[in-house]
Design a protein around this motif. Structure first.
Motif, PDB file in Angstrom:
ATOM      1  N   HIS A  23       0.829  -1.207   0.000  1.00 27.00           N
ATOM      2  CA  HIS A  23       0.000   0.000   0.000  1.00 27.00           C
ATOM      3  C   HIS A  23       0.869   1.264   0.000  1.00 27.00           C
ATOM      4  CE1 HIS A  23      -3.819  -2.289   1.528  1.00 27.00           C
ATOM      5  NE2 HIS A  23      -3.170  -2.901   0.568  1.00 27.00           N
ATOM      6  N   ARG A  65       6.206  -6.080  -5.747  1.00 29.42           N
ATOM      7  CA  ARG A  65       5.544  -7.282  -6.255  1.00 29.42           C
ATOM      8  C   ARG A  65       5.037  -7.114  -7.686  1.00 29.42           C
ATOM      9  NH1 ARG A  65       1.522  -9.739  -1.984  1.00 29.42           N
ATOM     10  NH2 ARG A  65       0.499  -7.728  -2.234  1.00 29.42           N
ATOM     11  N   ARG A 106      -4.797  -0.449  -6.530  1.00 31.50           N
ATOM     12  CA  ARG A 106      -4.476  -0.054  -7.898  1.00 31.50           C
ATOM     13  C   ARG A 106      -5.559  -0.599  -8.826  1.00 31.50           C
ATOM     14  NH1 ARG A 106      -2.021   3.200 -10.520  1.00 31.50           N
ATOM     15  NH2 ARG A 106       0.163   2.797 -10.035  1.00 31.50           N
ATOM     16  N   LEU A 164      -0.425  -2.450   5.656  1.00 32.41           N
ATOM     17  CA  LEU A 164      -1.638  -2.169   4.900  1.00 32.41           C
ATOM     18  C   LEU A 164      -2.311  -0.889   5.401  1.00 32.41           C
ATOM     19  CD1 LEU A 164      -3.193  -5.762   4.962  1.00 32.41           C
ATOM     20  CD2 LEU A 164      -1.572  -4.815   3.324  1.00 32.41           C
ATOM     21  N   ILE A 165      -3.122  -0.307   4.530  1.00 33.97           N
ATOM     22  CA  ILE A 165      -4.040   0.762   4.928  1.00 33.97           C
ATOM     23  C   ILE A 165      -5.434   0.126   4.973  1.00 33.97           C
ATOM     24  CG2 ILE A 165      -5.177   2.872   4.154  1.00 33.97           C
ATOM     25  CD1 ILE A 165      -2.513   3.586   5.073  1.00 33.97           C
ATOM     26  N   VAL A 193      -4.786 -12.582  -2.715  1.00 30.77           N
ATOM     27  CA  VAL A 193      -3.643 -12.665  -3.625  1.00 30.77           C
ATOM     28  C   VAL A 193      -2.863 -11.345  -3.623  1.00 30.77           C
ATOM     29  CG1 VAL A 193      -2.915 -13.041  -6.006  1.00 30.77           C
ATOM     30  CG2 VAL A 193      -4.821 -14.352  -5.053  1.00 30.77           C
ATOM     31  N   SER A 194      -3.587 -10.245  -3.769  1.00 30.75           N
ATOM     32  CA  SER A 194      -2.906  -8.955  -3.885  1.00 30.75           C
ATOM     33  C   SER A 194      -2.776  -8.238  -2.544  1.00 30.75           C
ATOM     34  CB  SER A 194      -3.670  -8.043  -4.849  1.00 30.75           C
ATOM     35  OG  SER A 194      -4.896  -7.647  -4.251  1.00 30.75           O
ATOM     36  N   ASP A 195      -3.541  -8.669  -1.529  1.00 30.10           N
ATOM     37  CA  ASP A 195      -3.557  -8.025  -0.219  1.00 30.10           C
ATOM     38  C   ASP A 195      -4.197  -6.628  -0.269  1.00 30.10           C
ATOM     39  OD1 ASP A 195      -3.109  -9.115   2.181  1.00 30.10           O
ATOM     40  OD2 ASP A 195      -1.047  -8.451   2.406  1.00 30.10           O
ATOM     41  N   PHE A 196      -4.960  -6.335  -1.299  1.00 27.10           N
ATOM     42  CA  PHE A 196      -5.697  -5.078  -1.339  1.00 27.10           C
ATOM     43  C   PHE A 196      -7.130  -5.312  -0.880  1.00 27.10           C
ATOM     44  CE2 PHE A 196      -2.257  -3.802  -4.171  1.00 27.10           C
ATOM     45  CZ  PHE A 196      -2.005  -2.536  -3.696  1.00 27.10           C
ATOM     46  N   PHE A 197      -7.678  -4.298  -0.198  1.00 26.69           N
ATOM     47  CA  PHE A 197      -9.064  -4.375   0.237  1.00 26.69           C
ATOM     48  C   PHE A 197      -9.964  -3.853  -0.878  1.00 26.69           C
ATOM     49  CE2 PHE A 197      -6.715  -4.439   4.125  1.00 26.69           C
ATOM     50  CZ  PHE A 197      -7.436  -5.303   4.930  1.00 26.69           C
ATOM     51  N   GLY A 257      -9.451  -5.186  -6.656  1.00 27.82           N
ATOM     52  CA  GLY A 257      -8.547  -4.334  -5.905  1.00 27.82           C
ATOM     53  C   GLY A 257      -7.119  -4.758  -6.136  1.00 27.82           C
ATOM     54  N   GLY A 258      -6.470  -4.207  -7.115  1.00 29.93           N
ATOM     55  CA  GLY A 258      -5.091  -4.569  -7.369  1.00 29.93           C
ATOM     56  C   GLY A 258      -5.049  -5.778  -8.274  1.00 29.93           C
ATOM     57  N   ASN A 259      -4.003  -5.863  -9.018  1.00 35.00           N
ATOM     58  CA  ASN A 259      -3.890  -6.959  -9.962  1.00 35.00           C
ATOM     59  C   ASN A 259      -3.195  -8.134  -9.299  1.00 35.00           C
ATOM     60  OD1 ASN A 259      -4.749  -5.430 -12.468  1.00 35.00           O
ATOM     61  ND2 ASN A 259      -3.171  -4.120 -11.598  1.00 35.00           N
ATOM     62  N   PRO A 260      -3.802  -9.274  -9.268  1.00 26.83           N
ATOM     63  CA  PRO A 260      -3.175 -10.412  -8.619  1.00 26.83           C
ATOM     64  C   PRO A 260      -1.892 -10.817  -9.351  1.00 26.83           C
ATOM     65  CG  PRO A 260      -5.174 -11.088  -9.734  1.00 26.83           C
ATOM     66  CD  PRO A 260      -5.119  -9.599  -9.828  1.00 26.83           C
TER      67      PRO A 260
END
Lengths: 1016, 99
Positions: A253, A432, A491, B2-3, B74-78, B96-99
């Motif tokens: 993040h 990553r 993203r 993380l946020i 996978v991406s650790d995005f919320f 949320g984010g590209n795996p």
């Protein structure tokens, strides 16, 4: 002392500011603006270290953070010593003291160099193959010896006296790298109004522009453009410029960690300044402008001092005015070699010849080299070098289609090599992001992004000054636009290609993208030719070929077996050539081989930076009760219980003025409580106020006990289970009113219990009207225990009937003590008549002192946690976490009586109904008495029936608590034993290393089993 | 680090939060009616998906509230966070984010 290898003029050093420094005890001179590396080169010194494994003499290879050889120890004093610093990053100041490493007795004569002669016996993985027998020798002999022989610098043993600080900052756009791409990106983002941080690991911002002598940007010399751009950026309120600051880690993040070296470059660090500063930057958008690293060429004896990367040789000349030698040979696979040849020739270095691996040599730079009269030799390789502590000659040979011709030896004092440039994708990879092999660029380039970042310039394979500047500008603009619409760290998609809103005309030498990956052909006996791939870990091309012959296919395995790329430089100069060699050996294209993983930190980072202020007293929060200082004044010994400091015992001076030891103090304190009265600071007990119309219902569901019928003014011992049926916590609970409970928990369990309650209240039963408040620190708790307890407190209490009948055991009353409001509990954790006085913490010490004074006529004895432990064990009272270990049911711990059998449900009830939870052979709480009453068992000791039974001896249980009881005049112990209650009256054994101790299994209550003393 | 966006307080760093395991596993109203196997499923068995995971977090060092989140393992995005008691948002796959 003059610098023999200094150019007559030019460079960014301050020639008006000479200074002196010491290297290995010898005094040298340099100028302000020099690095240790450039100053040594200006003095003609190239030998700066010995290699890790073979102790080969090593010189400076590069001019930047990728330097693998020149690791030095810089020490202001014995405590302020920093090992393994790269001389290329150490700025010289007046009086600097630096030492080379990994050599004995001296750099020029190193006894460890015998390893080089023994190298046929030290192939990759030799330690797995050689030091196998005898088995015990590895730990005792081989490992210590290898550790002493191998090696890097030595860490100082004194505490670090310096200060390190940590900043947490947010910004719109973080730009990593202040070369042309980074500067343009920062400029573009700043012009759009974004809050920008621009950091660079070097002392000066500018990157490759700092080494330019002929390039122009927007009609100005590059140096002038750089100065103007930095002035513009520095003048903007929304821009923070951070030189000497390495972005070393990219975390999820968009958290990027920067290490700023604040005072390392100063002769006298300013008072009040930290040595280093950790910046934890949370950026909405990140622009990576990390540049590219020059690749060495892998040819035999490419590790002699005097063999450098070509572009580094150019940097030394152009930026530092330091000539790497007098007669230089250049070995190149790209046009960078020619650029260096031309610039060094201009600086006064004789270019003996340029060996070019390529057959076709065309383009502007080679043409200019030919025009300048330089001996250019296409299809030529270097097949070796000679010289002991410095290269003295190089062997040239023609090479076509792998066929190597006869060799010609040419004298020289310097060899400069260039295999092309590798984009620095370290931070991108740490984020990553997916790397993609680009055949045209011959490099891995950033592909799909994961974080909100974008790369700019040569770190993404964009070369040529104008293209780099415009790419940087475009990425900076795009980043600022994206930051303006930021909503979350996620993203959405990989950023679209960006085009700049304006052009930045620039002219500079164009190097193209040519280059070479792997080992160059040499035609020599492979067993005798050492062509280094990884300088710092002493890995040669031969070692990598050996690994492939032995069956290693994955690049990750080759890396670990040979240790290539695993040194402190993390393979900055070696990774790609390793790939090339493996690719050729396995006849597999590079993208199929894969790439090893880049991990933080980008360059080594100090422990001080991570620790920051969290050292010594502030390493961990410290919790003290209101009565702490009183105990300290009395000379109490303390123990740590979680973050709390608790008085362990109160030693007194005995006969002859000698202080009691713990054994004597505890014996005295125990006897005093049983015979008269003692007082104990129980303030650390966790406390939770549970209030609301549904408070009793909530208690019913959270605890095993039945609460509905508990009258206000009464106390009850409560047991809390986890949903899996095992004991989680316990404590005495007072019902203050129909809708209000005063709950106590174990000292260590308070936060866990509150979280557990909140979890159920918020997520399972949000319909219950209940409020939970932690009151642990609001109440001071003074336990007064012993037959005289009532008489001690009676004169101090107002508004409470203290009579035996009016205030029996397990009651709570509200009144005042010395006019201070109190919740007074009649409760005992000692088995004696007892009271716990709860008063607001602000009055804790005053009330404590008043109780102490009131008790003097009874000889009131303050006691600590150890005495509390002994007294409760004499009574068989458990401590959750000592008798229980997360696998004990209430019944296992003798608490079956506290489970409300009639209740329909409570947390853990369903699990208790499983058959296994009531199996007769479960471990159950029992007491143990040693046959010899003087023997005190060890807590944690195993219990068996027959120590001489065949191995594995069946284990029946273990000792959970064990003390000497002064009151009983013998040892006592509590234990969890399989089917323990059925074994009461039988003998078991506790095996110890030298002998086994016989014990009798007994009821777990050793003192006053009927409990008569509780009522006074 | 993380946020995490607390539905009550807004975006905060991970250190303020405690993880609370998989979301939307309600405690049975009458545990005594369950077989041992059903009770064990409730107690121990979790989905552990690759991709979107509905999970509980507590804003321990903030408002103290438990809430739920959809996180891409996978991406650790919320993808989103929502208050306890609200149904799992109808979102497919990962965005949320590209795996």
């Amino acid at each position: 002392m003059t610098n023999r290898f200094r150019t007559a003029s030019g460079g960014r050093i301050d020639r008006a500011a000479p200074l002196s420094f010491r290297f290995d005890g010898q005094t040298f001179s340099g100028f302000k603006g020099d690095t240790l590396a450039s100053a040594l080169i200006a003095n003609g010194v190239h030998l700066v270290g010995r290699s890790f494994k073979y102790h080969r003499p090593r010189g400076l290879l590069s001019a930047g953070s990728d330097e693998p050889n020149a690791l030095v120890n810089v020490a202001r004093d014995a405590a302020r010593a920093a090992p393994n610093l790269r001389a290329t990053q150490v700025e010289v100041y007046e009086g600097l003291k630096a030492e080379s490493q990994n050599r004995w007795p001296s750099l020029a004569f190193d006894a460890g160099a015998v390893n080089d002669l023994a190298s046929p016996f030290l192939p990759s993985g030799f330690y797995y193959k050689t030091f196998m027998w005898p088995a015990g020798a590895w730990k005792r002999f081989y490992e210590p010896k290898i550790r002493a022989m191998a090696g890097l610098g030595v860490a100082p043993t004194l505490p670090d006296p310096d200060r390190y600080t940590q900043n947490h900052v947010h910004c719109d756009v973080l730009v990593v790298g202040a070369g042309p791409a980074g500067l343009a990106a920062a400029l573009a983002a700043a012009e759009s109004g974004a809050r920008v941080i621009l950091c660079d690991e070097q002392a000066e911002l500018g990157g490759s522009l700092l080494s330019e002598t002929t390039a122009t940007i927007e009609g100005q010399p590059a140096a002038d453009w750089l100065a103007a751009t930095l002035a513009t950026l520095a003048g903007k309120d929304n821009v923070t410029l951070l030189p000497r600051t390495t972005a070393f880690g990219y975390y999820p993040h968009n958290l990027v960690a920067l290490a700023e070296r604040v005072t390392e470059h100063l002769a006298v660090p300013g008072a009040g300044l930290p040595r280093e500063r950790l910046w934890q930057v949370r950026a909405k958008e990140v622009v990576l402008a990390a540049g590219a690293l020059e690749r060495p060429l892998v040819f035999p004896e490419n590790d002699r001092p005097g063999v450098l990367l070509a572009d580094s040789g150019r940097t030394y000349a152009n930026r530092y005015g330091a000539k790497v030698g007098e007669r230089a040979v250049i070995f190149t696979a790209c046009d960078a070699g020619y650029r260096t040849a031309l610039d060094l020739k201009a600086a006064g270095v004789t270019i003996v010849a340029v060996a070019d691996l390529r057959t076709e040599v065309s383009g502007e730079l080679p043409a200019r080299a030919l025009a300048a009269g330089i001996d250019v030799r296409p299809s030529t390789v270097l097949v070796g070098t000679k010289g002991r502590l410095r290269v003295s000659s190089a062997q040239f040979a023609k090479a076509r289609n792998g066929e190597v011709g006869p060799t010609e030896t040419i004298a020289c004092d310097t060899v400069l090599m260039s295999g092309g440039f590798t984009p620095s994708v370290h931070l991108f990879s740490q984020s990553r992001g997916k790397l993609v092999w680009d055949g045209a660029a011959g490099a891995y380039l950033p592909g799909t992004s994961v974080e909100r970042e974008r790369s700019a310039g040569s770190c993404r394979g964009v070369y040529g000054l104008q293209r780099v500047l415009e790419d940087g500008y475009a990425q900076g603009e795009a980043a600022a636009r994206a930051a303006a619409t930021f909503t979350s760290p996620a993203r959405g998609a990989t950023p679209a290609p960006a085009t700049p809103s304006r052009t930045i005309p620039a002219s500079a030498d164009d190097l193209g993208t040519a280059g070479f990956i792997g080992a160059t052909p040499h035609g020599r006996n492979p067993a005798l030719a050492k062509a280094f791939v990884d300088w710092q870990n002493d890995v040669t091309s031969k070692d990598i070929l050996l690994a492939t012959r032995e069956g290693f296919r994955s690049i990750e395995h080759v890396k670990r077996y040979t240790t290539t790329g695993m040194a402190t430089d993390q393979g900055k100069t070696s990774n790609m050539n390793t790939l090339g060699i493996v690719s050729e050996a396995l006849d597999t294209p590079v993208p199929k081989i894969g790439l090893t993983t880049f991990r933080p930190p980008f360059t080594p980072t100090t422990f001080g930076l991570f620790a920051g202020a969290a050292r010594g007293d502030v390493f961990d929060p410290l919790r003290k009760t209101a009565i702490h200082d009183w105990a300290a004044e009395q000379g109490a010994a303390f123990e740590d219980v979680g973050n709390w400091k608790r008085a362990l015992y109160f030693p007194r001076a005995g006969a002859g003025g000698r202080m009691e030891d713990m054994h004597a103090a505890v014996a005295r304190e125990c006897k005093a409580v049983r015979a008269s009265v003692g007082m104990f600071d129980a303030s650390t007990l966790g406390k939770i106020e549970i209030v609301g119309p549904d408070a009793a219902e909530f208690m019913n569901r959270m605890y095993t006990n039945a609460w509905a019928k508990l009258e206000p003014g009464r106390l009850r011992y409560g047991v809390m289970l986890r949903e899996d049926g095992f004991v989680m916590d316990d404590g005495v609970v007072g019902r203050m009113a129909s809708d209000r409970f005063h709950v106590t928990t174990t000292t260590g369990g308070a936060p866990r219990v509150l979280a557990h309650m909140e979890d159920y209240l918020q997520t399972e039963w949000p319909d219950l009207d209940v409020w939970l408040t932690s009151t642990t620190e609001q109440w001071s708790v003074i336990a007064v225990q012993g037959p005289k307890a009532r008489e001690v407190i009676a004169p101090l209490i107002e508004g409470i009937d203290l009579s035996k009948e009016g205030f029996p055991h397990m009651c709570v009353r509200e009144g005042t003590i010395l006019g201070v409001p109190t919740r007074l509990f009649s409760v005992s954790f000692t088995g004696e008549l007892g009271f716990e006085i709860n008063v607001p913490s602000a009055y804790g010490r005053a009330v404590w002192e008043a109780v102490h004074a009131a008790g003097e006529r009874f000889g009131i004895t303050p006691y600590g946690t150890e005495t509390m432990h002994v007294l409760r064990a004499e009574k068989g009272y458990i401590i959750v976490g000592q008798e229980t270990d997360g696998t004990a049911t209430p019944d296992d711990a003798n608490l079956g009586w506290a489970v409300g059998k009639a209740k329909k449900d409570f947390v853990g009830k369903r699990s208790l109904a499983r058959a296994a939870m009531s199996a007769p052979d479960r471990r159950q709480l029992v007491g143990l008495k040693t046959t010899d009453p003087a023997v005190v068992l060890e807590e944690g000791a195993q219990i068996v029936a027959d120590p001489s039974a065949p191995v594995p001896v069946p284990m029946l249980g273990f000792v959970t608590s064990s003390y000497h009881s002064a009151v009983l005049g013998r040892s006592i112990a509590l234990a969890m034993v399989k089917g323990g209650r059925a074994r009461i009256g039988t003998k078991l054994m506790v095996p110890m290393p030298t002998h086994a101790i016989e014990v009798e299994v007994v009821e777990p209550v050793f003192y006053d089993p009927k409990g008569d003393r509780l009522n006074g | 680090m993380l946020i995490i966006t607390c539905p009550w307080c807004g975006a905060r760093p991970e250190v303020e939060f405690r993880y609370g395991g998989e979301a939307h596993i309600a405690r049975p109203a009458d545990p005594s009616a369950l077989t041992d196997q059903e009770w064990a499923d409730f107690l121990y068995n979790r989905t552990n998906p690759k991709g979107l995971h509905a999970e509980r977090w507590r804003h321990m060092h903030g408002c103290g509230r438990y809430f739920n989140a959809l996180r891409d393992t996978v991406s650790d995005f919320f993808v989103t966070t929502y208050k306890a008691g609200e149904p799992r948002p109808d979102i497919d796959g990962s965005s949320g984010g590209n795996p």
